[in-house]
Design an enzyme around this catalytic site. Structure first.
Site, short mmCIF file in Angstrom:
data_model
loop_
_atom_site.label_atom_id
_atom_site.label_comp_id
_atom_site.label_asym_id
_atom_site.label_seq_id
_atom_site.Cartn_x
_atom_site.Cartn_y
_atom_site.Cartn_z
N GLU A 88 0.63 -1.32 0.17
CA GLU A 88 0.00 -0.07 -0.16
C GLU A 88 0.97 1.28 -0.16
O GLU A 88 0.62 2.01 -0.63
CB GLU A 88 -0.94 -0.02 1.34
CG GLU A 88 -1.88 -1.10 1.29
CD GLU A 88 -2.87 -1.11 2.52
OE1 GLU A 88 -3.70 -0.92 2.32
OE2 GLU A 88 -2.29 -1.34 3.49
N LYS B 143 -11.17 4.69 1.66
CA LYS B 143 -10.19 3.98 0.93
C LYS B 143 -10.93 3.18 -0.26
O LYS B 143 -11.84 2.53 0.36
CB LYS B 143 -9.34 2.68 1.61
CG LYS B 143 -8.20 2.23 0.73
CD LYS B 143 -7.23 1.55 1.50
CE LYS B 143 -6.19 2.24 2.03
NZ LYS B 143 -5.32 1.22 2.67
N TYR C 81 -13.56 27.23 1.21
CA TYR C 81 -13.73 25.69 0.83
C TYR C 81 -12.49 25.38 0.08
O TYR C 81 -12.02 24.21 0.19
CB TYR C 81 -15.10 25.23 0.47
CG TYR C 81 -15.41 26.07 -0.80
CD1 TYR C 81 -15.18 26.01 -2.03
CD2 TYR C 81 -16.74 26.87 -0.56
CE1 TYR C 81 -15.83 26.66 -3.18
CE2 TYR C 81 -17.25 27.50 -1.45
CZ TYR C 81 -16.71 27.53 -2.89
OH TYR C 81 -17.39 28.15 -3.91
#
Length: 118
Positions: free
Chosen positions: A21, A98, A53
């Site tokens: 990963e 994920k 934002y």
């Protein structure tokens, strides 16, 4: 009091406990929601009176670029920065997901959600 949401920020990052990963990386989705007093901004029409934002998106991308083993760790860093850099925010919530995690199953995504109050 008002709410600002920045939804589905998509990034490619290198988080996880497995060696692969941190080498191969994965697709992630991050959702941020903040509570802040937006009354002044609703009257003034001035960016300085609200939560930007664009800054939230920037914080998310910077923190997601730092490798971590746990999504909880990444989420906490994002929350800490939002509260530090956005003074009008009283509560921040972040969900880090994920996409297609390597867990030997047909799983669309795994997510963690953390909140932090000033």
């Amino acid at each position: 009091m008002g709410k600002i949401k920045v939804s589905n920020i998509r990034v490619y990052a290198y988080h996880g406990c497995l060696r692969e990963e941190s080498i191969n990386g994965s697709d992630y989705r991050v959702d941020v929601e903040v509570l802040a007093d937006l009354k002044k901004a609703s009257i003034s029409d001035d960016l300085n009176d609200t939560v930007d934002y664009v800054l939230i998106n920037h914080i998310v991308k910077q923190e997601m670029a730092i490798k971590s083993k746990l999504l909880e760790h990444v989420a906490k860093r994002i929350l800490d920065r939002i509260l530090k850099e956005c003074e009008t925010v009283s509560l921040a919530e972040v969900t880090v997901s994920k996409i297609n995690p390597p867990i030997n199953g047909d799983v669309e995504m795994v997510s963690i959600n953390l909140q932090l109050t000033r």
